[in-house]
Design a protein around this motif. Structure first.
Motif, PDB file in Angstrom:
ATOM      1  N   UNK A   1       0.814  -1.142  -0.183  1.00  0.00           N
ATOM      2  CA  UNK A   1       0.149   0.008   0.057  1.00  0.00           C
ATOM      3  C   UNK A   1       0.704   1.333   0.091  1.00  0.00           C
ATOM      4  N   UNK A   2       1.945   1.283  -0.805  1.00  0.00           N
ATOM      5  CA  UNK A   2       3.002   2.456  -0.721  1.00  0.00           C
ATOM      6  C   UNK A   2       2.380   2.993  -2.095  1.00  0.00           C
ATOM      7  N   UNK A   3       1.346   3.971  -2.190  1.00  0.00           N
ATOM      8  CA  UNK A   3       0.832   4.333  -3.208  1.00  0.00           C
ATOM      9  C   UNK A   3       1.654   5.769  -3.555  1.00  0.00           C
TER      10      UNK A   3
ATOM     11  N   UNK B   1       2.018   9.472  -3.519  1.00  0.00           N
ATOM     12  CA  UNK B   1       1.412  10.598  -2.753  1.00  0.00           C
ATOM     13  C   UNK B   1       1.702  11.990  -3.105  1.00  0.00           C
ATOM     14  N   UNK B   2       2.244  12.137  -4.228  1.00  0.00           N
ATOM     15  CA  UNK B   2       2.815  13.272  -4.895  1.00  0.00           C
ATOM     16  C   UNK B   2       3.870  13.735  -4.096  1.00  0.00           C
ATOM     17  N   UNK B   3       3.918  15.368  -3.912  1.00  0.00           N
ATOM     18  CA  UNK B   3       5.102  15.711  -3.186  1.00  0.00           C
ATOM     19  C   UNK B   3       4.880  15.631  -1.953  1.00  0.00           C
ATOM     20  N   UNK B   4       5.811  15.380  -1.016  1.00  0.00           N
ATOM     21  CA  UNK B   4       5.966  15.210   0.506  1.00  0.00           C
ATOM     22  C   UNK B   4       7.140  16.158   1.033  1.00  0.00           C
ATOM     23  N   UNK B   5       6.914  16.500   2.281  1.00  0.00           N
ATOM     24  CA  UNK B   5       8.215  17.261   2.720  1.00  0.00           C
ATOM     25  C   UNK B   5       9.198  16.405   3.480  1.00  0.00           C
ATOM     26  N   UNK B   6      10.279  16.559   2.881  1.00  0.00           N
ATOM     27  CA  UNK B   6      11.059  15.629   3.368  1.00  0.00           C
ATOM     28  C   UNK B   6      11.502  15.749   4.857  1.00  0.00           C
ATOM     29  N   UNK B   7      11.326  16.956   5.250  1.00  0.00           N
ATOM     30  CA  UNK B   7      11.717  17.300   6.599  1.00  0.00           C
ATOM     31  C   UNK B   7      10.755  16.757   7.729  1.00  0.00           C
TER      32      UNK B   7
ATOM     33  N   UNK C   1       4.072   3.236  10.069  1.00  0.00           N
ATOM     34  CA  UNK C   1       3.617   2.633   8.712  1.00  0.00           C
ATOM     35  C   UNK C   1       3.093   3.626   7.815  1.00  0.00           C
ATOM     36  N   UNK C   2       2.613   4.647   8.241  1.00  0.00           N
ATOM     37  CA  UNK C   2       1.678   5.766   7.096  1.00  0.00           C
ATOM     38  C   UNK C   2       3.112   6.591   6.486  1.00  0.00           C
ATOM     39  N   UNK C   3       3.958   6.975   7.440  1.00  0.00           N
ATOM     40  CA  UNK C   3       5.192   7.836   6.892  1.00  0.00           C
ATOM     41  C   UNK C   3       5.978   7.001   5.796  1.00  0.00           C
ATOM     42  N   UNK C   4       6.217   5.761   6.210  1.00  0.00           N
ATOM     43  CA  UNK C   4       6.947   4.780   5.506  1.00  0.00           C
ATOM     44  C   UNK C   4       6.487   4.271   4.201  1.00  0.00           C
ATOM     45  N   UNK C   5       4.901   4.235   4.303  1.00  0.00           N
ATOM     46  CA  UNK C   5       4.258   4.089   3.087  1.00  0.00           C
ATOM     47  C   UNK C   5       4.486   5.368   1.989  1.00  0.00           C
ATOM     48  N   UNK C   6       4.462   6.610   2.493  1.00  0.00           N
ATOM     49  CA  UNK C   6       4.582   7.739   1.684  1.00  0.00           C
ATOM     50  C   UNK C   6       5.829   8.134   1.253  1.00  0.00           C
TER      51      UNK C   6
END
Length: 954
Positions: free
Chosen positions: A662-664, A666-672, A737-742
């Motif tokens: 379920x690592x879909x 996510x578009x852009x994320x904030x690496x920080x 889990x949510x962070x890792x998937x994103x």
């Protein structure tokens, strides 16, 4: 759910058609964006895709897709070259196979109609082959060197250069193909080493002259022999019929007294002088050379310095001449009309009969062949059209000197300068029918005759036996206007020279003068020299010309720096005032895996289309890109392409893993915002990869860019990151889990963007399959924004994960070296660790035990008895393996491998210490040996450490 594997055969054509239907290959038209353009080196209309094309167009496509994703207004200009000789040959063979008339029997108009029909039906198949490679050219603006617009440009350039005195007609030596009966360029001459002979001929000295010739015996003793002849050697005895002299070196004491004397030329009976010229080599043969200015390029220059008038002895089909030319040379009747090889036999027989054949030397000789006809090429003196390349070369050289255009790699600049500094007049006329017909019309000569009153009057030579005046114009009407002003009477045009002559002789000259157009066509390279600006609509000042000229980059091979690159520079500067491109990237050759040139005759040629059929276009493109180092030839094998197909599979499986977890997208994320060290680490690694790939492509270091991607995707993401995050994905911490998937989804999407210029098909497929409908909603991957270079990095997280990776790697290596069974789980103790390493062990205990096959982990002040250790950073990791291995067997195995490495290292060090090997071997081979030496040395140290570690086991 993603399929089990990627199917290139099904996906590639479908994806390419979708791109084309959506207009993805066209420029964005954004006038605010920086323009970026490349003109494709136009392949022959008769051509098929070979490995050189595959490399050249892959690298162009990498640049085009990269700059398109960076938001530039990008044009990749496609097109094909009319390929004069090649195309005419194809159609003539087709006619012969069908049992039809040859071209001369058909007539020019009918033949050209047939060629155009062939072009429309069968020409340009390479276009479809380039599409299979993934080339994202803007096919909507495809050009052909003989289309209406380009023909207009060619005519204008010819006329303008003639008006400036930079195109002129002259009688000079050319490479003459007796089969096609046309002049050909140096590039169309293939020099081969063949079994041949040197005939050593005696030329009798005239006027009773003799001289003492030194002879040296086996012991070095010198005696003198009185001779009434001088010996010359030749591989083409028949050319002696056109000799105008004999040359000796001015410092050759043997012949000093003969300079200014004459020889009596056998067979023809002409007296020809002995002259002093530095071209004669005293160390080669007898030191005396025959001079045949009309049939040898070097002899032409010698004859010019000596003031000799050339004597032509060959016809257009390489037979001995008859008529006035034969009379001038004194050629006997029995030799006239003979084929050159028959004439050779007759000349040798005559020398032998006269006792003037000293000896025949059997040896290998370099002989020029037509690359299309396969016949031996003759240097032949004919009337041809020439460009004053010396004048045009000066500003073209200056443009590279002052940096307006640069060569990459820079060393090719010297090659460019060398040719520019030694440039010769460029022969641009070809005795063919397929091509741009020369815009010159011939009229009768003007003669003077007595007027009966003691004076002379000017009259027109109505016989039409020789063209006396030519008129260069853009159109036939323009030529007629010039001729009417010159002759001061009405002018008409005839179909050809014979028709004009017939009309003159028929008496129609009383009312009109007849012109006929030059039957020759221009060298194919002439129209190709205009390619960067003529394709954009020049001479009209079009929007395309204003936007995309000068072009940004030219990607080409080194062998056409002279024939194409330099001429585009000359023409571009002359007619636009600007260089045609800013960068010229010269790629290397594609060789076979042994470093040999590919050829069908050797049986080592590789067909790129067959490789695409078997492994897919992405695998071939990525294989060549990874090996495309500056200045290094590519040694390609089928296995190399297959290994890059495996990379495609690795990427596909990584995406399947992400999908299943379920690592879909996510578009852009904030690496920080990432909190977990493994996610902070992978984002840091991604940022580094973006920088490496971007700089690699910008600097034309395609292998560095592709290599960075291979390492990041295969090693960093697939081998480590996906394994390290499994505990987080399977754990109970929902936030982790949510962070890792994103993060995982983001890293995969960014990887697809980075890989896309090199592997367009599989990346585009995964872009859509990871988020169905995304191509429709957000656009194709090829139109996405290129990842930006950032300064993001997390030093603490990177240090921890790198420590963990090194720990796993060293434990695995030690287990393997000592023969620990793969399924055995081993206790591990960290000996006297620092507080930081203790915390790292605690945080990563689960993943460390799983990936290193450890039973349990612990810390201790000292190393436990019966254990072996390895150093990881500042930590000592001890493995309890005494009960799991046979110590004696392990020592024996290690000693054997160390001995083998010692032997290999010694041999390779000796090879690299040989200055002759380093100087002669290809650079890539030397570098390969150096890299191998480093790897072996590291491996030997590891094995020695493992060997020493066994001492810790009681």
């Amino acid at each position: 759910m993603l399929d089990q594997r990627f199917d290139p055969a099904e996906a590639e054509a479908r994806i390419y058609q979708a791109w084309e239907d959506a207009g993805c290959f066209r420029p964005s038209g954004d006038t605010r964006a920086q323009a970026y353009s490349i003109v494709i080196p136009p392949p022959n209309v008769t051509g098929v895709l070979h490995m050189g094309h595959a490399l050249n167009n892959t690298l162009q496509d990498v640049l085009i897709r990269f700059e398109r994703m960076r938001g530039k207004n990008v044009l990749w200009q496609p097109g094909t070259d009319h390929a004069g000789i090649a195309t005419q040959m194809v159609v003539e063979r087709q006619l012969a196979k069908e049992g039809n008339l040859d071209r001369r029997s058909m007539g020019r108009e009918a033949f050209l109609k047939r060629v155009w029909a062939w072009k429309e039906e069968s020409g340009g198949s390479i276009r479809g082959q380039l599409k299979r490679l993934g080339a994202s050219c803007d096919w909507s603006v495809e050009r052909f060197t003989m289309d209406e617009g380009l023909s207009k440009a060619v005519t204008k350039v010819f006329v303008d250069l003639h008006e400036k005195g930079l195109i002129y007609r002259d009688k000079r030596l050319v490479n003459w193909d007796p089969h096609f009966q046309t002049a050909i360029s140096d590039l169309e001459v293939e020099t081969k080493e063949v079994a041949g002979h040197y005939w050593h001929l005696r030329y009798p000295l005239a006027d009773g002259v003799t001289y003492d010739h030194p002879l040296r015996d086996e012991d070095g003793n010198v005696t003198f022999e009185t001779r009434d002849y001088i010996v010359v050697a030749t591989s083409r005895p028949e050319t002696m019929l056109g000799d105008t002299g004999v040359a000796v070196h001015p410092e050759d004491a043997r012949y000093a007294g003969l300079v200014g004397k004459f020889v009596e030329l056998p067979i023809v009976g002409r007296r020809v002088p002995i002259v002093a010229d530095e071209y004669a080599n005293p160390e080669k043969g007898s030191g005396a050379v025959k001079i045949t200015p009309a049939h040898d390029f070097n002899d032409f220059e010698v004859g010019k310095r000596a003031g000799h008038a050339p004597l032509n002895i060959l016809t257009a089909v390489a037979a001995i001449v008859d008529g006035a030319e034969a009379d001038a040379a004194g050629i006997p009747a029995e030799l006239r009309g003979l084929d050159r090889l028959k004439a050779r036999e007759a000349v040798v027989a005559a020398f032998e009969a006269a006792g003037l054949l000293e000896r025949i030397e059997d040896l290998k000789i370099e002989q020029p062949f037509g690359d299309r006809s396969g016949v031996v090429i003759e240097p032949w003196m004919t009337d041809q059209w020439y460009v004053d390349a010396g004048t045009l070369a000066k500003p073209a050289r200056a443009a590279v000197e002052d940096g307006r255009t640069r060569f990459v790699p820079e060393n090719w600049t010297k090659t460019y300068y060398n040719w520019m500094d030694n440039i010769q007049p460029w022969c641009i006329s070809r005795q063919l029918w397929w091509g741009h017909r020369i815009p010159a019309w011939y009229g009768p000569a003007m003669t003077t005759a007595p007027d009966g009153n003691g004076g002379h009057q000017v009259a027109v030579d109505h016989s039409g036996n020789s063209p006396g005046k030519f008129f260069v114009a853009a159109t036939e009407a323009g030529a007629i206007a010039q001729a009417e002003a010159f002759y001061r009477r009405p002018v008409k045009t005839a179909h050809d020279r014979d028709a004009a002559r017939s009309a003159m002789l028929a008496g129609d000259h009383e009312t009109a003068i007849y012109l006929y157009q030059d039957e020759d066509v221009l060298d194919t390279w002439f129209s190709s020299a205009l390619w960067p600006f003529s394709t954009q609509g020049w001479p009209d000042n079009t929007e395309a010309l204003k936007t995309f000229y000068p072009t940004s980059t030219l990607v080409t091979a080194f062998d056409i720096i002279f024939f194409w690159v330099a001429r585009m520079m000359m023409m571009g500067l002359e007619f636009t005032g600007e260089t045609p491109f800013r960068d010229v990237y010269i790629h290397a050759l594609v060789l076979d895996e042994k470093g040999q040139k590919m050829s069908k005759s050797k049986g080592n040629a590789m067909d790129p289309l067959e490789l695409i059929d078997e492994f897919g276009a992405d695998a071939l493109r990525f294989a060549m890109s990874r090996m495309a180092g500056q200045g290094r030839n590519i040694r390609l094998s089928k296995q190399m392409v297959e290994s890059n197909r495996n990379f495609t599979t690795k990427l596909w499986n990584a995406t399947r893993f992400a999908e299943m977890n379920e690592c879909s997208a996510p578009g852009e994320i904030d690496p920080y915002s990432a909190q977990r060290p493994v996610n902070q680490w992978i984002l840091s690694e991604l940022a580094g990869c973006v920088g490496e790939v971007t700089r690699g492509i910008e600097d034309y270091r395609f292998n560095d860019a592709a290599g960075a991607l291979y390492k990041f995707v295969w090693n960093t993401v697939c081998d480590w990151y996906l394994e390290l995050i499994k505990p987080l994905l399977m754990g109970m911490d929902d936030a982790a889990k949510a962070e890792t998937r994103a993060v995982c989804g983001y890293v995969l999407d960014e990887s697809l963007k980075l890989l896309h210029p090199f592997m367009p098909f599989v990346t585009e497929e995964l872009w859509e399959r990871r988020a169905p409908g995304r191509a429709h909603d957000q656009g194709f991957l090829m139109l996405q924004q290129w990842p930006a270079i950032t300064q993001f990095g997390h030093a603490e997280a990177s240090a921890e994960i790198e420590w963990l990776i090194e720990m796993i790697t060293e434990i695995r290596s030690l287990r393997n070296d000592l023969g620990v069974p793969a399924g055995a789980k081993v206790p591990m103790t960290l000996v006297n660790p620092s507080g930081v390493d203790t915390q790292r062990l605690e945080r990563n205990d689960e993943v460390l035990r799983r990936m290193a096959r450890l039973d349990e982990t612990a810390t201790a002040i000292s190393q436990p008895a019966g254990s072996v250790s390895t150093l990881v950073g500042s930590s000592v990791a001890a493995l309890h393996i005494a009960d799991l291995i046979d110590r004696a067997e392990a020592q024996k195995r290690l000693d054997k491998e160390i001995a083998t490495l010692d032997k290999d290292i010694t041999a390779t060090e000796k090879k690299l210490g040989n200055a002759d090997f380093v100087a002669r071997a290809p650079e890539e081979i030397v570098e390969e040996n150096r890299d191998r030496l480093k790897d072996w040395a590291l491996r030997r140290e590891k094995l020695k450490s493992a060997r020493a570690a066994l001492a810790g086991i009681a």
